[in-house]
Design a protein around this motif. Structure first.
Motif, short mmCIF file in Angstrom:
data_model
loop_
_atom_site.label_atom_id
_atom_site.label_comp_id
_atom_site.label_asym_id
_atom_site.label_seq_id
_atom_site.Cartn_x
_atom_site.Cartn_y
_atom_site.Cartn_z
N CYS A 135 171.52 9.41 43.60
CA CYS A 135 172.69 8.69 44.17
C CYS A 135 172.21 7.44 44.75
CB CYS A 135 172.94 9.45 45.51
SG CYS A 135 172.11 9.28 46.81
N ALA A 136 173.37 6.64 44.92
CA ALA A 136 173.38 5.43 45.56
C ALA A 136 173.66 5.50 46.76
CB ALA A 136 174.17 4.25 44.89
N SER A 137 172.95 4.89 47.88
CA SER A 137 173.30 4.88 49.16
C SER A 137 172.67 3.81 50.14
CB SER A 137 172.54 6.06 49.60
OG SER A 137 172.27 6.32 50.92
N THR A 138 173.35 3.69 51.14
CA THR A 138 172.98 2.51 52.11
C THR A 138 171.60 3.04 52.81
OG1 THR A 138 174.52 3.41 53.69
CG2 THR A 138 175.33 1.41 52.67
N GLY A 139 171.26 4.32 52.49
CA GLY A 139 170.31 5.28 53.26
C GLY A 139 170.40 6.56 53.72
N ASN A 140 171.55 6.59 54.45
CA ASN A 140 171.86 8.13 54.77
C ASN A 140 172.15 8.99 53.85
OD1 ASN A 140 171.14 7.71 57.18
ND2 ASN A 140 173.24 7.10 58.24
N ALA A 141 173.11 8.68 52.81
CA ALA A 141 173.26 9.72 51.67
C ALA A 141 172.00 10.03 50.90
CB ALA A 141 174.55 9.10 50.85
#
Ligand SMILES: *Cc1c(COP(=O)(O)O)cnc(C)c1O
Ligand SMILES: [Zn+2]
Length: 415
Positions: A135-141
């Motif tokens: 996944c790509a994520s800002t951080g939390n996902a």
């Protein structure tokens, strides 16, 4: 899946069987987000308020008939969901309002609401026989996916922007993910992860791209409704990045409406940072989501190209909601007020919904008598660098009573 009728494309309306398509509409490409359409008549035969009240599974799985899974054999053992809904009495007193509630989703296993979506993703991946999830994520996902995957022995390849907060990176590494720190923004990380999925065939958990993530996120709305005894609030304030959480909330209330558990839905209020407000501008303006270059401390909602923008705008408008944008300084103040009044510590994006409420209250967009739920989406320990900007400092003292008493006198501290 027994309770799903079909998947329906947001753009062209074409219907697909769940077995025939994994992510987005083949005709419309990556923007052709698919929505899960349920057979509510069928669900009514196995799901009722009465059955729910007797269900002792206090996690998001208590809503299994409304989820895109047939069973829990492949589910993570971690407890996701059934987070507390607080009455916020001290805040009510302080703000002079009658009916304010705080839903603290920072209380999930990896400390953000994203666990609700990741729990679904890991089951879907296993159903398809995939044991690598990306996944790509800002951080939390990402940290969420990594934690939930670790609990099941699944592998992750993660794409995050190189400037993601260190605590989120630490979670990823502890959970054993392979982490690519992309030299660019979240939007760049997203694009790279989609290409990698095409080439390597990993299962992709990206928000909006994967049609089942909204289904996981909607459980927060199901809980809010049940925890309030189905006495629906007037407003729900939500921080918005890609727009998946707010669409999930809309879906959850829509499900309950379709089952006649409730007779109306709350107005959904989208809150974004002033430095990144494409969805707020679209909702309050002509409805078209225009891309921006994000500039905000609220990293979890620093999304310049909202993946679920079209659906989110539709859902906010259908609920008769509106958008509010707040300054970063207002977000920091909201973190402090929430922490010092209620003992709830939120990361910047976690407190953004609350900051939007404070502004709406000041500007008379909501009244002190309105029944309001504020969603806290992520825990404050995920980004202490921002929290430390709020001000306040420690007081150095020698380890003896004389020094302590001297300082207490000098600083005028009430003891
Ligand atoms: C992901 C996230 C959001 C925003 O959710 P979207 O689905 O991207 O709109 C808000 N707050 C926190 C803490 C998040 O992790
Ligand atoms: Zn389509």
């Amino acid at each position: 899946m027994k309770n799903i009728k079909h998947l329906k494309c947001l753009l062209c309306g074409k219907k697909y069987r769940t077995d025939d398509v994994r992510y987005t509409c083949p005709d419309c490409g990556n923007n052709g987000i698919l929505e899960v359409v349920y057979d509510y008549d069928k669900i009514k035969t196995e799901f009722s308020k009465d059955l729910l009240s007797k269900n002792i599974n206090f996690s998001m799985w208590r809503y299994l008939p409304l989820l895109p899974l047939d069973g829990l054999e492949k589910a993570s053992p971690l407890q996701v969901g059934w987070t507390p809904l607080y009455e916020a009495k001290r805040l009510r007193g302080k703000l002079g309002v009658n009916s304010l509630w705080i839903k603290d989703d920072g209380r999930n296993p990896t400390a953000s609401l994203k666990d609700r979506a990741s729990s679904i993703a890991v089951v879907k991946a296993q159903e398809l026989g995939e044991n690598i999830i990306t996944c790509a994520s800002t951080g939390n996902a990402a940290s969420s996916l990594a934690g939930i995957s670790a609990s099941l022995g699944l592998k992750n390849f993660i794409f995050i922007p190189e400037r993601a907060p260190q605590a989120k990176v630490a979670q990823l590494l502890v959970f054993g993910a392979t982490v690519f720190a992309v030299k660019g923004s979240y939007d760049d990380a997203f694009a790279l992860s989609i290409k990698a999925t095409e080439v390597f065939g990993w299962y992709n958990r990206n928000t909006a791209f994967n049609p089942y993530m909204v289904e996981g996120k909607k459980t927060v709305a199901l809980e809010i409704a049940e925890q309030l005894n189905f006495d629906i609030p007037d407003y729900v304030f939500v921080s918005v990045g890609d727009g998946c959480i707010i669409s999930g909330i809309a879906k959850g209330f829509y499900d309950l409406l379709s089952l006649n558990f409730i007779d109306r839905v709350p107005r959904l209020i989208a809150v974004q940072a002033m430095g990144c407000k494409p969805i707020v501008d679209a909702v309050n303006g002509d409805g078209i989501v225009r891309f921006v270059k994000p500039n905000t401390i609220a990293d979890s909602i620093a999304v310049g190209i909202p993946r679920n923008g079209t659906m989110a705008v539709r859902d906010i408008r259908n609920s008769n909601g509106f958008g509010v944008a707040v300054e970063d300084s207002e977000i920091l103040d909201a973190i402090k007020l929430l922490g010092s009044t209620e003992g709830i510590f939120a990361e910047p994006a976690g407190a953004t919904g609350f900051a939007g409420y404070l502004k709406s209250l000041r500007e008379g967009l909501v009244s002190p008598r309105d029944k309001v739920v504020i969603l806290v989406t992520g825990n404050g320990l995920k980004d202490i660098e921002s929290a430390m900007k709020i001000g306040g400092k420690t007081i150095p003292v020698e380890p003896n009573m004389d020094s302590l008493q001297e300082i207490i006198l000098k600083e005028g501290i009430e003891s």
